[in-house]
Design a protein around this motif. Structure first.
Motif, mmCIF file in Angstrom:
data_model
loop_
_atom_site.group_PDB
_atom_site.id
_atom_site.type_symbol
_atom_site.label_atom_id
_atom_site.label_comp_id
_atom_site.label_asym_id
_atom_site.label_seq_id
_atom_site.Cartn_x
_atom_site.Cartn_y
_atom_site.Cartn_z
ATOM 1 N N ASP B 23 0.799 -1.224 0.000
ATOM 2 C CA ASP B 23 0.000 0.000 0.000
ATOM 3 C C ASP B 23 0.835 1.278 0.000
ATOM 4 O O ASP B 23 0.748 2.102 -0.867
ATOM 5 N N LYS B 24 1.691 1.421 1.022
ATOM 6 C CA LYS B 24 2.329 2.725 1.105
ATOM 7 C C LYS B 24 3.806 2.678 0.756
ATOM 8 O O LYS B 24 4.329 1.657 0.346
ATOM 9 N N ARG B 25 4.416 3.794 0.997
ATOM 10 C CA ARG B 25 5.820 3.999 0.629
ATOM 11 C C ARG B 25 6.740 2.933 1.232
ATOM 12 O O ARG B 25 6.778 2.745 2.408
ATOM 13 N N GLU B 26 7.424 2.317 0.354
ATOM 14 C CA GLU B 26 8.461 1.398 0.818
ATOM 15 C C GLU B 26 9.765 2.152 0.825
ATOM 16 O O GLU B 26 10.795 1.615 0.464
ATOM 17 N N ASP B 27 9.698 3.418 1.199
ATOM 18 C CA ASP B 27 10.896 4.231 0.949
ATOM 19 C C ASP B 27 12.116 3.673 1.640
ATOM 20 O O ASP B 27 12.490 2.549 1.498
ATOM 21 N N ALA B 28 12.685 4.534 2.417
ATOM 22 C CA ALA B 28 13.979 4.182 2.972
ATOM 23 C C ALA B 28 13.827 3.151 4.078
ATOM 24 O O ALA B 28 12.914 3.223 4.889
ATOM 25 N N VAL B 74 20.318 -0.239 4.228
ATOM 26 C CA VAL B 74 19.619 0.655 5.149
ATOM 27 C C VAL B 74 19.924 2.095 4.754
ATOM 28 O O VAL B 74 21.041 2.423 4.358
ATOM 29 N N GLN B 75 18.907 2.932 4.825
ATOM 30 C CA GLN B 75 19.092 4.316 4.423
ATOM 31 C C GLN B 75 19.141 5.277 5.601
ATOM 32 O O GLN B 75 19.887 6.229 5.604
ATOM 33 N N GLU B 76 18.302 5.025 6.582
ATOM 34 C CA GLU B 76 18.258 5.968 7.705
ATOM 35 C C GLU B 76 18.632 5.238 8.980
ATOM 36 O O GLU B 76 18.090 4.184 9.277
ATOM 37 N N VAL B 77 19.527 5.834 9.712
ATOM 38 C CA VAL B 77 20.015 5.184 10.926
ATOM 39 C C VAL B 77 19.815 6.116 12.108
ATOM 40 O O VAL B 77 20.091 7.321 12.018
ATOM 41 N N LEU B 110 21.802 9.939 9.332
ATOM 42 C CA LEU B 110 22.286 9.223 10.508
ATOM 43 C C LEU B 110 22.130 10.198 11.669
ATOM 44 O O LEU B 110 22.685 11.281 11.650
ATOM 45 N N GLU B 111 21.319 9.805 12.615
ATOM 46 C CA GLU B 111 21.030 10.732 13.711
ATOM 47 C C GLU B 111 21.367 10.114 15.034
ATOM 48 O O GLU B 111 21.168 8.926 15.245
#
Lengths: 425, 750
Positions: B23-28, B74-77, B110-111
Motif C-alpha cells: 500500500d504505502k511507501r516502501e521508501d527508505a 539501510v538508508q536511515e540510521v 544518521l542521527e
C-alpha cells in the motif's frame, strides 16, 4: 553469503541506476564497498569499473590529458585495492588509460594537421611526458572550476594537486590569453571520444561471451566427451552454443553441496538446456573426477584472469583437473575474453590465492570442528601455463605464444608499468 | 546527502515491481542502533571508551554494525547512546565514511538521539515511540553486532506476514549453532530458549536458562500445546537483530517497566499474547554469521571467527576501514604495512596493526595486536588481544588476556589466562599476575580518578590496581533474578563455573542471604527485605510462593506503600495499574501478589501507629489505610483476595497476619490489635466474609511460632464476636454490632 534477493541490499544494478543521480565520488565509494563486501565479484567487476571510469571521465573536472590520466589512475588504484583478488579491475583501468592516450595523440595529430591550434595547446595535451612547465595560459573558466571548493577535493591525486596549484598560481596570465576558447573545445572533444571509447569497452565486455561461444563448434566435435569444471557463465554459453550444432557428452564437475539433498542439483539450469539440445550431461563430484579423465576428450575452464605468462586463475579445485588432464595428455581449453588478459606476472598472492569462508566445507553449527580445525577454503586456483593447450578469446583461439601480441595490442607500455596496487595509501 | 536521496529513489524505482500491491511507501529502510547496554561486562575497559568503540580485530565494534546495515541497504540510521555518547558522536562525525555530512556515506541520514534519564534499553525504545521518527518496518540492532547475513529475504517474509496479518509485528533473526558444544554457544552462559511453532516459525514462548538457576526447569505455557507441533530450541544464537513494525514500539510504551528486549519484552509479549494479540516470528538461518560482542567471551569468540574468515567479508584483509592496509601473509596471519617482524620471530594466525615491531625470538599466535605496539625479544603472546600503543618488553609471556591501549608490560612479566588489563596500566618487570582469580587491573577508578598503585600486584614500578566490579544490580542485565546472577558468568574472559557453587540448594540460600546483606545498609530496602526473609522462612512449607522473585515483591510493596502514603486524595487506579504491570513483567503468581498487597497495607497501617506519622490508634489506622484512597478496598478485593472463595480469603488473612508479624519494631500485641482492626474493617467492607475469617482462625498455619500465636490471640475478641453473630440471627443490625466491636478493639489496644 547467500545471494541477495535484491530489495534493499545494494547491488551493481542499483549502483548503475543511481550513477547519474549522485556525485561520482559517492558512486566510487559505493562500488569500493560493494567490492570489499564481495557484493560485486567476478565478471561484474569489469562492467562496474568501466561504468565508474565513465563517470570519472564524464563528470570530474579536468582540463588536460595528464590530469585526466592522473584521475583515472587514482580512482583505478582505489578500486583495485578494494578488491586485490580481482585483477580484472586493473585491466579495465589500463584499457581506459590506453584509450585516453590514444585519443589524445589523435587529437594532437589532428591539431597538427589543421594547424589551427597553438603550440601551447598541443603541449597541454601531450600524452606521455608532462611538460616540465605547465603552460602559463590557464583558461579562466577552467580555473574557476578546479579551484571551486567541494566534493572534488577528496579524489585528488598528486597530479591534481600540482595542476590545481599551478592554476591558482597563475591566474593573471591566463586571463588575457585568447587561447582560453580553444582548449575547452578540445577537452570537450577528448571527453566525448574517451566516453565513446569506454562505451565500446563495455560493449566488448558484454559481447565477449557470445563471441567466444561462436568458436564452440570448431572446438567441440561430435561424439566427444567434454569435462567442464564448475562451468562459469562463459563456459555455459559456450557449451550451449556447441550443443546447438553438435552431439556430445558433458561431464559437469562441481563441489558437493555441504548438505547433500538440499536444494536442487548444481547447474540444473545448464543441464536442462543442454539436455533439450540432446546433449547428455553427467554430474561429477569434484573429488571423483580423476577417474573420468581417461574417458574425456578435452577439459574446459573459464578463466577468471589470464596473466601474461599464460597462467590463469580459476575456481578452486580446477588445478587438479588440469594436472590430471596433463597426465592423460588431454587438451585443456581455457575460455577468457580479452579484457581478462592481465599484463602482469602472477604475484605471490595470486599463487597463494584468495581464501574464502570456511563455511562452504564445515558448518559453523558444528562446534567441535570449528574449534579444532583450521580450514582454508581457497576460492581460486592458479593454473600454470604449461598445463594449458589453447586459449579461446573473443578474437579467436590463441596459443600461449601469441599472448604477448594480444597484450601489446590492448595495453600501452606506460600503463603496464603502472602498478595499481602501489598507489597512494 | 542530497544525492543519496537519489540512490534511495533508484532503489525505490525497483521496489514497486517486487513488492507489488504494497500500500504505502516502501521508501527508505530504517534502522535503530542501541549503542548502550547498561551493563558493566566490559569494565574496566569501558571506563575509557564505550563498548562499541572498543577495537575488535583492530576495528571499532560499531563499524561492523554500520557496515552490516549498509550492506543491507539501510538508508536511515538512528543511534541511541548512553554513557560516553560524546565519544561515539565524535567518532562518527570524524569518520569520513559515516559522518552524516559526508558525501560518500551510504546512509541518507544518521542521527544521534540522546536520552538523559534512560536506565535501560526499554527507555530508549519508549523514547523512540514518542518521537515518531519511524515510518515503517525498521531493523533494531545493537551496537556490538557483527554479522554478514543478508536480510532481504527475511524482510520480504516479514512484510508478507504483516500484509497477511496486521498483528505480526516482529521478526527475530536467529542463527542456529547446533547441539554440540560450541565456542560461541559455550560463551553464552545464559542460554535463550525459544519455543517455536515449526510450521510457520512463530515464536510461542521465550525463556532463558543458565547454570545458576535453582530449578533447571522450564515451565511451558499451557497455551503452547494448542499449536499442534512446536519446537523447543536452545541451540540458537540470539544475535539481537529484530525486524519490527512501529507496533513494537507501542508495545514497549504500554509496558513501562520492560527493560530488556528479550528477557522482559519478548518474554512478556509472548506470555500475554492473548491480551495484546501480537504475533512474533523467528527466522533461523543456517548460512552466514551473526553474533553480538556482548561480553568478553563473545568478544574472544568473534575475534577468532574473524581471523579464521567465518565472517567474510569481515576479515582483516578486506580493509573495511579506509586507512587500513592489511595483507594476508603466510601462516594465516594478517599484517598491515609498516609492520616489522624480525627474523626468528613467528606470527601465527594473528593480525598485526600498522607500525608494530616484533623483535627476534617472539611468538605471537592466535592474537590481535594493535598499531604502534612494540614487542620485545622472546615474548610469547597467545590468544590475546592487545590494543594500540602497547609495549611488551623482552621475555614477557601473555596468555589469553586482553591488554587495552597504552599498556606496558615489563620484561619477563607473566600475564596468565583471563587477565584483563585496562588502558595505561604498567606492569613492572618480573611480575607474575595471579591466576585465580585472574587479575582485572585498571589505572582508573569508576569515577575516572587515577587509582592508588598496588605495588604488590603490579610491582614497585607499576601503575594500576585491582579493579573490582561493583555489582550494581540496577545496571546488570538480570537484576530481577532471584537466584544467582547469571551475568557473573559473562563477566570474565574465560567461561568457568569454577568458584561458583552450582549445587542447587546452596546457591539459592547463598543468593537470598546475599540479597539480605547487600541491602541491609539501605535502611528502607533492608526493612522490606528483613520482613521478606522472615516471611520466606515462614511460608517455606506452606505455599508455593517461595520461588517467586524477590524483586517483584520489593517493587510491588514499595509502589503500593508509596501510593498509600501519597497525600493527595488521588485515585488508587494508577497504583493498581503499576502493580499489574509489575505482575505481568515478573510473571508473579497469585500468592506472591497477595503477599505483596498484604505486606504493603500492613506496613502502611503499622507506620500510621508510629508517632512520626500521627500515632493513630490501631482502629483508626486500619480505617484510614483502607478508606483514604478511593479504590483501595476494591483493589484488595479484586486483586489481593482474588475471589469470594473461602480459601482465598483465608490466605489473605494469613498474609495480613504474616505481614504484621514481620513489620519491624511493632510489638506482637499491638500488631495483633491492628490485625483485628484490619480484619474487622475488611469484614465491614465486605472484602472478607465471616467464613473466611473463621477459617483463618482455625487454620493451624496461623498459629505457628510464638509471635504468630500472640498476634492471633489478639483477634480472639473479633472471632468470638463473629461466632456469636453467626449463632444469633443474621438479620441483626450489623452497624450496631460494628460500633460495639470497634469499642472493644479500642479497649484492647489500651
Amino acid at each position: 553469503m547467500p545471494p541477495s534477493q535484491a530489495n534493499y541490499a545494494p547491488s551493481l544494478d542499483k549502483l548503475i541506476k543511481s550513477l547519474k543521480s549522485q556525485p561520482y565520488e559517492a558512486s566510487i565509494e559505493a562500488l569500493i564497498f560493494l567490492l570489499k563486501r564481495r557484493q560485486v565479484k567476478g565478471d561484474d567487476c569489469a562492467v562496474a569499473t568501466a561504468h565508474i571510469l565513465l563517470q570519472v571521465v564524464a563528470r570530474s573536472k579536468w582540463h588536460d590529458v595528464d590530469q585526466l590520466l592522473g584521475r583515472v589512475q587514482s580512482v583505478g588504484s582505489r578500486l583495485a585495492r578494494a578488491a586485490p583478488h580481482e585483477p580484472v579491475i586493473g585491466n579495465i583501468v589500463r584499457r581506459v588509460l590506453g584509450l585516453i592516450r590514444d585519443e589524445a595523440t589523435e587529437d594532437r595529430n589532428n591539431a597538427d594537421d589543421l594547424g589551427s591550434d597553438s603550440a601551447s595547446d598541443i603541449q597541454s595535451l601531450a600524452p606521455t611526458n608532462p611538460p616540465p612547465q605547465r603552460p602559463a595560459p590557464t583558461p579562466v573558466l577552467m580555473r574557476s572550476n578546479t579551484a571551486a571548493p567541494g566534493g572534488l577535493q577528496v579524489s585528488k591525486s598528486m597530479f591534481n594537486i600540482l595542476s590545481a596549484a599551478t592554476a591558482a598560481d597563475t591566474p593573471m596570465t591566463g586571463a588575457s590569453t585568447p587561447l582560453s576558447q580553444a582548449q575547452p573545445a578540445s577537452v570537450h572533444a577528448l571527453r566525448t571520444e574517451v566516453i565513446n571509447g569506454i562505451e565500446e569497452i563495455m560493449d566488448e565486455i558484454q559481447q565477449a561471451d557470445d563471441q567466444i561461444a561462436s568458436f564452440a563448434d570448431i572446438q567441440i566435435h561430435p561424439g566427444e566427451y567434454v569435462l567442464a569444471y564448475q562451468p562459469t557463465k562463459t563456459v555455459e554459453r559456450f557449451l550451449i552454443k556447441a550443443a546447438t550444432r553438435r552431439r556430445f557428452t558433458v561431464f559437469i564437475a562441481s563441489i558437493d553441496p555441504i548438505e547433500p539433498g538440499s536444494g536442487e542439483k548444481p547447474y540444473a539450469a545448464l543441464r536442462k538446456k543442454l539436455n533439450s539440445h540432446g546433449v547428455t550431461t553427467i554430474n561429477l563430484a569434484s573429488n571423483g573426477l580423476m577417474a573420468y579423465i581417461p574417458r574425456v576428450n578435452k577439459v574446459i575452464f573459464g578463466a577468471k584472469v589470464i596473466y601474461q605468462n599464460g597462467g590463469l586463475l580459476v575456481d578452486s579445485g580446477a588445478c587438479i583437473a588440469a594436472q590430471a588432464a596433463r597426465e592423460f595428455l588431454k587438451p585443456v581449453i581455457v575460455l577468457g575474453a580479452i579484457y581478462k588478459f592481465c599484463p602482469e606476472d602472477p604475484s605471490d598472492e595470486a599463487v597463494i590465492s584468495e581464501l574464502g569462508n570456511p563455511s562452504s566445507f564445515v558448518s559453523y553449527a558444528d562446534g567441535p570442528e570449528v574449534e579444532a580445525l583450521d580450514i582454508e577454503n581457497t576460492v581460486t586456483d592458479y593454473i600454470p601455463p604449461s598445463l594449458v593447450e589453447v586459449y579461446i578469446t573473443n578474437l579467436g583461439p590463441q596459443t600461449r605464444h601469441h599472448l604477448a601480441s594480444i597484450l601489446a595490442d590492448h595495453y600501452k607500455v606506460e600503463d603496464i608499468g603502472y602498478s595499481l596496487h602501489d598507489g597512494e595509501v | 546527502m542530497s544525492k543519496q536521496g537519489g540512490k534511495g529513489a533508484a532503489g525505490k524505482g525497483k521496489k514497486p515491481a517486487k513488492a507489488g500491491g504494497d500500500d504505502k511507501r516502501e521508501d527508505a529502510l530504517q534502522a535503530v542502533i542501541i549503542a548502550d547496554y547498561f551493563q558493566d561486562r566490559f569494565r574496566p575497559f569501558t571506563l575509557d571508551k564505550p563498548r562499541c568503540l572498543l577495537p575488535l580485530v583492530n576495528i571499532p565494534v560499531i563499524e561492523y554494525t554500520l557496515e552490516f546495515l549498509a550492506s543491507n541497504g539501510v538508508q536511515e540510521v538512528f543511534i541511541y547512546c548512553g554513557t560516553h555518547s560524546e565519544d561515539i558522536e565524535q567518532y562518527i562525525h570524524e569518520s569520513t565514511r559515516w559522518s552524516p555530512n559526508s558525501a560518500i556515506s551510504p546512509f541518507s541520514s544518521l542521527e544521534f538521539i540522546r536520552v538523559s534519564d534512560a536506565t535501560s534499553v526499554g527507555d530508549f525504545l519508549r523514547d523512540l515511540d514518542k518521537r515518531s521518527l519511524i515510518s515503517g518496518d525498521f531493523i533494531l540492532v545493537h551496537g556490538d553486532l557483527v554479522a554478514n547475513i543478508q536480510l532481504d529475504g527475511i524482510l520480504a517474509k516479514h512484510r508478507a506476514r504483516r500484509e497477511a496479518n496486521r498483528d505480526a509485528c516482529m521478526t527475530v533473526v536467529l542463527r542456529s549453532v547446533g547441539e554440540e558444544p560450541h565456542r560461541a554457544a559455550k560463551a553464552r552462559g545464559i542460554t535463550p530458549v525459544f519455543v517455536i511453532d515449526d510450521t510457520d516459525g512463530r515464536c510461542l514462548q521465550y525463556d532463558e536458562i543458565h547454570p545458576l538457576m535453582k530449578d533447571r526447569r522450564l515451565l511451558l505455557d499451557p497455551s503452547v500445546f494448542k499449536h499442534g507441533s512446536f519446537e523447543l530450541r536452545s541451540d540458537l544464537i540470539d544475535c539481537g537483530i529484530d525486524i519490527c513494525t512501529p507496533d513494537v514500539l507501542a508495545l514497549w510504551s504500554e509496558s513501562f517497566d520492560y527493560e530488556l528486549p528479550r528477557k522482559n519484552f519478548l518474554h512478556g509479549v509472548l506470555k500475554d499474547w492473548e491480551l495484546n494479540g501480537k504475533l512474533i516470528y523467528t527466522e533461523i538461518f543456517e548460512d552466514g554469521y551473526a553474533a553480538r560482542a556482548s561480553n568478553l567471551q563473545m568478544y574472544d569468540c568473534i575475534s577468532k571467527d574473524i581471523l579464521e574468515r567465518w565472517v567474510l567479508p569481515f576479515a582483516p584483509d578486506s580493509n573495511l576501514m579506509h586507512d587500513q592496509s592489511y595483507q594476508k601473509v603466510k601462516n594465516n596471519s594478517f599484517v598491515e604495512s609498516g609492520v616489522l617482524v624480525e627474523r626468528g620471530s613467528k606470527v601465527l594466525q594473528s593480525a598485526i596493526g600498522k607500525d608494530t615491531s616484533i623483535k627476534a625470538g617472539s611468538v605471537i599466535s592466535g592474537s590481535v595486536v594493535g598499531r604502534r605496539c612494540q614487542v620485545g625479544k622472546n615474548v610469547k603472546i597467545k590468544d590475546s588481544y592487545i590494543f594500540d600503543d602497547s609495549i611488551i618488553e623482552d621475555g614477557a609471556v601473555i596468555t589469553h588476556s586482553i591488554l587495552a591501549g597504552g599498556v606496558k608490560i615489563g620484561a619477563n612479566a607473566q600475564i596468565p589466562e583471563g587477565s584483563l588489563i585496562s588502558y595505561n596500566v604498567e606492569i613492572d618487570r618480573d611480575v607474575r599476575l595471579p591466576t585465580k582469580p585472574p587479575a582485572r587491573i585498571s589505572a582508573k577508578t569508576d569515577n575516572g580518578q587515577p587509582v592508588e598503585n598496588d605495588a604488590s600486584l603490579v610491582g614497585p614500578g607499576g601503575k594500576g590496581a585491582v579493579y573490582s566490579v561493583t555489582a550494581d544490580d540496577s545496571d546488570s542485565d538480570s537484576d530481577d533474578e532471584g537466584d544467582g546472577d547469571p551475568a557473573q558468568l559473562q563477566n570474565n574472559l574465560i567461561y568457568s563455573l569454577e568458584g561458583l557453587n552450582i549445587s542447587t540448594l546452596s546457591v539459592s540460600t547463598l543468593a537470598s542471604e546475599d540479597d539480605y546483606d547487600s541491602d541491609e545498609d539501605d535502611e528502607h530496602a533492608g526493612y522490606l527485605h528483613a520482613g521478606d526473609g522472615q516471611r520466606e522462612r515462614l511460608s517455606s512449607f506452606t505455599s508455593d510462593d517461595a520461588s517467586k522473585p524477590d524483586a517483584f515483591h520489593g517493587d510491588a510493596v514499595n509502589g503500593l506503600v508509596d501510593a498509600l502514603r501519597g497525600d493527595d486524595n488521588a485515585d488508587f487506579d494508577s497504583a493498581k495499574l503499576e502493580f499489574m504491570g509489575l505482575r505481568l513483567a515478573n510473571n508473579a503468581s497469585d500468592s506472591s501478589m497477595r503477599r505483596a498487597i498484604a505486606v504493603a497495607f500492613t506496613k502502611r497501617a503499622a507506620e500510621m501507629l508510629t508517632p512520626e506519622h500521627g500515632g493513630l490508634e490501631p482502629a483508626k489506622a486500619a480505617e484510614r489505610v483502607l478508606k483514604d484512597k478511593n479504590g483501595a478496598v476494591k483493589f484488595i478485593k479484586d486483586v489481593g483476595v482474588g475471589g469470594d472463595d473461602v480459601k482465598q480469603q483465608t490466605e489473605f488473612a494469613l498474609a495480613l497476619q504474616k505481614g504484621l508479624v514481620s513489620v519491624r519494631g511493632l510489638e506482637p500485641s499491638r500488631a495483633g490489635t491492628l490485625l483485628a482492626a484490619l480484619l474487622q474493617q475488611l469484614y465491614t467492607l465486605d472484602v472478607l466474609e465471616e467464613d473466611g475469617i473463621l477459617a483463618w482462625w482455625a487454620d493451624r498455619r496461623a498459629a505457628e511460632g510464638d509471635t504468630m500465636t500472640t498476634v492471633k490471640e489478639r483477634c480472639k475478641v473479633l472471632v468470638d464476636w463473629l461466632e456469636e453473630a453467626d449463632e444469633e440471627d443474621s438479620d441483626e443490625d450489623e452497624d450496631d454490632e460494628d460500633e460495639d466491636d470497634e469499642d472493644e478493639d479500642d479497649e484492647d489496644s489500651d
